[in-house]
Design a protein around this motif. Sequence first.
Motif, mmCIF file in Angstrom:
data_model
loop_
_atom_site.group_PDB
_atom_site.id
_atom_site.type_symbol
_atom_site.label_atom_id
_atom_site.label_comp_id
_atom_site.label_asym_id
_atom_site.label_seq_id
_atom_site.Cartn_x
_atom_site.Cartn_y
_atom_site.Cartn_z
ATOM 1 N N THR A 303 -8.488 -6.254 16.631
ATOM 2 C CA THR A 303 -8.502 -6.626 15.209
ATOM 3 C C THR A 303 -8.375 -5.407 14.288
ATOM 4 O O THR A 303 -7.479 -5.362 13.431
ATOM 5 N N PRO A 304 -9.210 -4.361 14.394
ATOM 6 C CA PRO A 304 -9.024 -3.192 13.510
ATOM 7 C C PRO A 304 -7.740 -2.435 13.802
ATOM 8 O O PRO A 304 -7.116 -1.881 12.900
ATOM 9 N N LEU A 305 -7.313 -2.398 15.033
ATOM 10 C CA LEU A 305 -6.067 -1.697 15.361
ATOM 11 C C LEU A 305 -4.878 -2.378 14.705
ATOM 12 O O LEU A 305 -3.935 -1.724 14.237
ATOM 13 N N THR A 306 -4.896 -3.707 14.627
ATOM 14 C CA THR A 306 -3.808 -4.440 13.963
ATOM 15 C C THR A 306 -3.761 -4.097 12.474
ATOM 16 O O THR A 306 -2.684 -3.907 11.882
ATOM 17 N N SER A 307 -4.953 -4.010 11.847
ATOM 18 C CA SER A 307 -5.023 -3.675 10.420
ATOM 19 C C SER A 307 -4.505 -2.262 10.156
ATOM 20 O O SER A 307 -3.747 -2.025 9.206
ATOM 21 N N ILE A 308 -4.911 -1.335 11.013
ATOM 22 C CA ILE A 308 -4.484 0.061 10.848
ATOM 23 C C ILE A 308 -2.974 0.167 11.033
ATOM 24 O O ILE A 308 -2.269 0.851 10.283
ATOM 25 N N ARG A 309 -2.464 -0.546 12.047
ATOM 26 C CA ARG A 309 -1.023 -0.495 12.307
ATOM 27 C C ARG A 309 -0.231 -1.044 11.109
ATOM 28 O O ARG A 309 0.819 -0.507 10.711
ATOM 29 N N GLY A 310 -0.767 -2.124 10.496
ATOM 30 C CA GLY A 310 -0.078 -2.669 9.328
ATOM 31 C C GLY A 310 -0.063 -1.704 8.170
ATOM 32 O O GLY A 310 0.955 -1.542 7.454
ATOM 33 N N SER A 311 -1.192 -1.028 7.948
ATOM 34 C CA SER A 311 -1.274 -0.056 6.844
ATOM 35 C C SER A 311 -0.331 1.114 7.078
ATOM 36 O O SER A 311 0.355 1.573 6.140
ATOM 37 N N LEU A 312 -0.272 1.600 8.304
ATOM 38 C CA LEU A 312 0.638 2.684 8.630
ATOM 39 C C LEU A 312 2.086 2.276 8.419
ATOM 40 O O LEU A 312 2.935 3.071 7.997
ATOM 41 N N GLY A 313 2.374 0.988 8.676
ATOM 42 C CA GLY A 313 3.739 0.500 8.450
ATOM 43 C C GLY A 313 4.117 0.544 6.983
ATOM 44 O O GLY A 313 5.243 0.879 6.599
#
Length: 321
Positions: A303-313
């Motif tokens: 869950t947090p990794l998905t959020s971080i990946r989206g922000s980095l995108g």
Amino acid sequence: MKTPETPPNEVGRLESLADYAVLDTASEPAFDGLTQLAASILDVPIALISLVDVDRQWFKSRYGLDASQTPRDVSFCGHVVASDKYLVVPDAFLDDRFADNPLVTGAPHVRFYAGMPLRTPDGFVLGTLCAIDHRERRVSEGQLRSLELLADQVVALLELRRRSRLLREFKGTLDSTQDGIFIFEPDTLRFRYANRGAEAQTGYTQHELLRMTPLDLKRGLDAASFRSRLEPLLTGEESVILFEAVHWHRQGHQIPVEVIVQYVAHDGERPHFINIARDISERQRLDRLKDQFVATVSHELRTPLTSIRGSLGLVAGGVTG
């Protein structure tokens, strides 16, 4: 007087004697009947089942004698143990080994002695079945042969007594385990034995289980399929087989079990299967908890990794400037 020599296998002999756990036990009718029969056949007033211990000879059965034991160093039976063969003394007064023996010059005034070795299946002489008289006499070949046969019966009784004791101890050990232990017949599949663990695991009493077969506990499994599963044991292809199954409890619910089956077919013993069933309900519960924990941790990490990946995108796409 000549003191009996010590046999070369004395250590093993004494260990074998101790293994029978018979020394200093109470009299038993089966043994007493043999000494009475020996006294009758040889027409003597005294007959004994004598077991030669470290420094004494102790009488498991005594006919016509009050003493329960005498020292080994003055015993006639000690000579039988040392020589590993039977001994006949027609007249102790004329035998240099025994003429001044206190058992000859004093009570019980041994004049005639005939002792047959009590030889165990593994070759140790534990003592004798002996016949004693207060007067000089001879013994016939027929009487000696009868004494030998009676000695064989003494050993057979000792063996039966030992095996019964070991069986009781073994049964106590089996009954103390929580695993269900079953023994069943190869032909009928009927249970020959079930321990207390089997009772607790199935809900049936031992008496009820002895009228049942493994198929009664494994509903839906037919005899042909079950025999097919056992076939590798009968052919010698496998020494044991291990599988998981379900036992139906008497109250209707299922018990998951891990089953080990072994085939036993020793010479002189009726062939049988030994079935050990271990309840794995708790193991399966812990496995489910472990799987749930891993799934939860995996989800929480994703869950947090998905959020971080989206922000980095977004950053990489220049949305943030």
